[in-house]
Design an enzyme around this catalytic site. Structure first.
Site, PDB file in Angstrom:
ATOM      1  N   GLU A 171      58.699  16.253  25.793  1.00  0.00           N
ATOM      2  CA  GLU A 171      58.882  17.293  24.763  1.00  0.00           C
ATOM      3  C   GLU A 171      58.197  16.940  23.442  1.00  0.00           C
ATOM      4  OE1 GLU A 171      63.133  17.912  24.654  1.00  0.00           O
ATOM      5  OE2 GLU A 171      63.182  18.711  26.695  1.00  0.00           O
ATOM      6  N   ASN A 212      55.801  15.661  29.889  1.00  0.00           N
ATOM      7  CA  ASN A 212      56.818  16.535  30.495  1.00  0.00           C
ATOM      8  C   ASN A 212      57.381  17.444  29.401  1.00  0.00           C
ATOM      9  OD1 ASN A 212      58.576  17.050  32.835  1.00  0.00           O
ATOM     10  ND2 ASN A 212      60.233  16.180  31.599  1.00  0.00           N
ATOM     11  N   HIS A 248      63.244  24.973  33.117  1.00  0.00           N
ATOM     12  CA  HIS A 248      64.566  25.474  32.708  1.00  0.00           C
ATOM     13  C   HIS A 248      64.438  26.972  32.439  1.00  0.00           C
ATOM     14  CE1 HIS A 248      66.364  21.535  32.569  1.00  0.00           C
ATOM     15  NE2 HIS A 248      65.414  21.084  31.776  1.00  0.00           N
ATOM     16  N   GLU A 279      62.567  19.613  36.367  1.00  0.00           N
ATOM     17  CA  GLU A 279      63.969  19.809  35.953  1.00  0.00           C
ATOM     18  C   GLU A 279      64.428  21.244  36.225  1.00  0.00           C
ATOM     19  OE1 GLU A 279      64.678  18.520  31.883  1.00  0.00           O
ATOM     20  OE2 GLU A 279      63.334  16.806  32.084  1.00  0.00           O
ATOM     21  N   ASP A 281      66.208  24.506  36.791  1.00  0.00           N
ATOM     22  CA  ASP A 281      67.507  25.173  36.898  1.00  0.00           C
ATOM     23  C   ASP A 281      67.368  26.566  36.311  1.00  0.00           C
ATOM     24  OD1 ASP A 281      67.700  24.614  34.140  1.00  0.00           O
ATOM     25  OD2 ASP A 281      69.365  23.222  34.355  1.00  0.00           O
TER      26      ASP A 281
END
Ligand code: XIL
Length: 363
Positions: A171, A212, A248, A279, A281
């Site tokens: 990030e 990432n 996400h 990641e 979701d």
């Protein structure tokens, strides 16, 4: 990855998208996947073409046998959800504690799983001694650079040979496409990014070193900024070898398309990088209902198909797999139900959707 995989998936995309809306509710067999595959774990369905990973919540892993067994049976890769982060591995300055992560890695070995390392440089979950030391002026820039170098060297060396992909920098670009205003940028300047990749590479030359971030799944201003960053790092000879899109998503925002994800990944792959979904979701505003759960399945589908359509997307990782243990309700007010299985470990439509896609992609 392999051209044959891309061709096979491209040909099947249309049929998967059509069957998506016909997929059954949790618990019933998945017609598109065939009777035999309905009970087959994702790692078995993916075979050798793709690693299927999950983030592992260490507290759940140690206290819940059902959870622990499912981590082992369902996934071929794991990521420590928290226990490799700096605040956990060095709670006091100079006192390293890799015990929880080592425990997870021992289990991964027993289960024949690969491990993603997460994460070395981030602005969150830093130890208090570090942030307070910088804030008070006790730690100056020169000392901070040495501390960062030590941290990366210690941690990467500790896990050397056991991590296939490291999220070295997490990030580091903001939503405006600028380098994120963090303690690292403020104190060390933009060259910290080249440094951290070099230090990590020295400590484990075989691990693939990743950038990432979130909101970089498709082609957009933020992923454009990452592309420019990668080009600049590569031009300086910096060992950056992978690009991870966290994935996400939220059903209330809608999703981009699989072809957009694949096109985005392709431009990083053209520079020689591997890609990954790291990641995944798909959260929703609570309460969940059948419409939202169906939309959620579509969100997961976009991410998995995007990865399969790319040539070098070698791992697809979900950020937890059961709604029983999820970071979402604690971080997004009023949202939840973001995972593949519900709170009782029952499959949701999203789980059946991933089974169906992996089954079709096997060809
Ligand atoms: C989250 C964990 O899931 C939570 O348990 C923790 O409290 C905060 O961090 N992006 C990342 C992950 O890269 O490390 C974050 O994990 C979720 C967002």
């Amino acid at each position: 990855m392999k051209v044959s995989r891309v061709a096979a998936v491209a040909g099947l995309l249309a049929s998967v998208l059509v069957t998506a809306s016909l997929l059954p509710a949790a618990g019933s067999p998945a017609p598109a996947a065939g009777a035999n595959s309905a009970d087959r774990p994702l790692r078995a369905l993916a075979g050798r073409q793709l690693l299927i990973g999950t983030a592992v919540d260490y507290a759940a892993f140690t206290s819940d046998a059902t959870y622990r067994a499912r981590v082992g049976s369902e996934f071929s890769s794991i990521t420590a959800e928290n226990v490799m982060k700096w605040e956990v591995v060095e709670p006091e300055r100079g006192h390293l504690d890799f015990s929880a992560a080592d425990d997870l890695l021992a289990a991964a070995r027993r289960n024949g799983q690969h491990v993603r390392g997460h994460t070395l440089v981030w602005h969150n979950q830093l130890p208090a001694w570090l942030t307070q030391g910088v804030d008070s002026g006790e730690i100056d820039a020169a000392e901070l650079r040495g501390i960062l170098r030590q941290h990366i060297t210690d941690e990467v060396r500790h896990f050397r040979g056991r991590i296939y992909q490291w999220d070295v920098a997490n990030e580091v670009i903001d939503d405006n496409g600028q380098l994120r205003d963090t303690v690292w940028l403020r104190e060390l300047g933009p060259s910290y990014l080249a440094d951290v990749f070099r230090w990590a590479h020295q400590a484990d030359p075989k691990a693939k070193l990743f950038l990432n971030d979130y909101n970089v799944e498709g082609v957009n201003a933020k992923s454009d900024a990452y592309l420019a960053l990668v080009k600049s790092l590569l031009a300086q000879g910096v060992p950056v070898q992978g690009f991870g899109a966290q994935g996400h998503f939220g059903v209330q925002f809608g999703f981009t398309t699989a072809s957009d994800v694949a096109a985005n990944f392709a431009r990083f792959e053209a520079l020689g990088l591997e890609t990954a979904v790291t990641e995944a979701d798909v959260r929703m505003i609570m309460p969940a209902d059948t419409v939202k759960l169906q939309a959620q399945a579509q969100g997961y589908s976009v991410l998995l198909q995007g990865c399969l359509l790319a040539r070098r997307c070698n791992s697809f990782t979900v950020w937890g797999f059961t709604d029983r243990y999820s970071w979402v309700p604690g971080f997004f007010d009023g949202e939840g139900a973001a995972n593949l299985l519900d709170e009782n470990f029952a499959a949701k439509p999203a789980y059946s959707e991933l089974q169906a896609i992996l089954t079709l992609a096997r060809g």
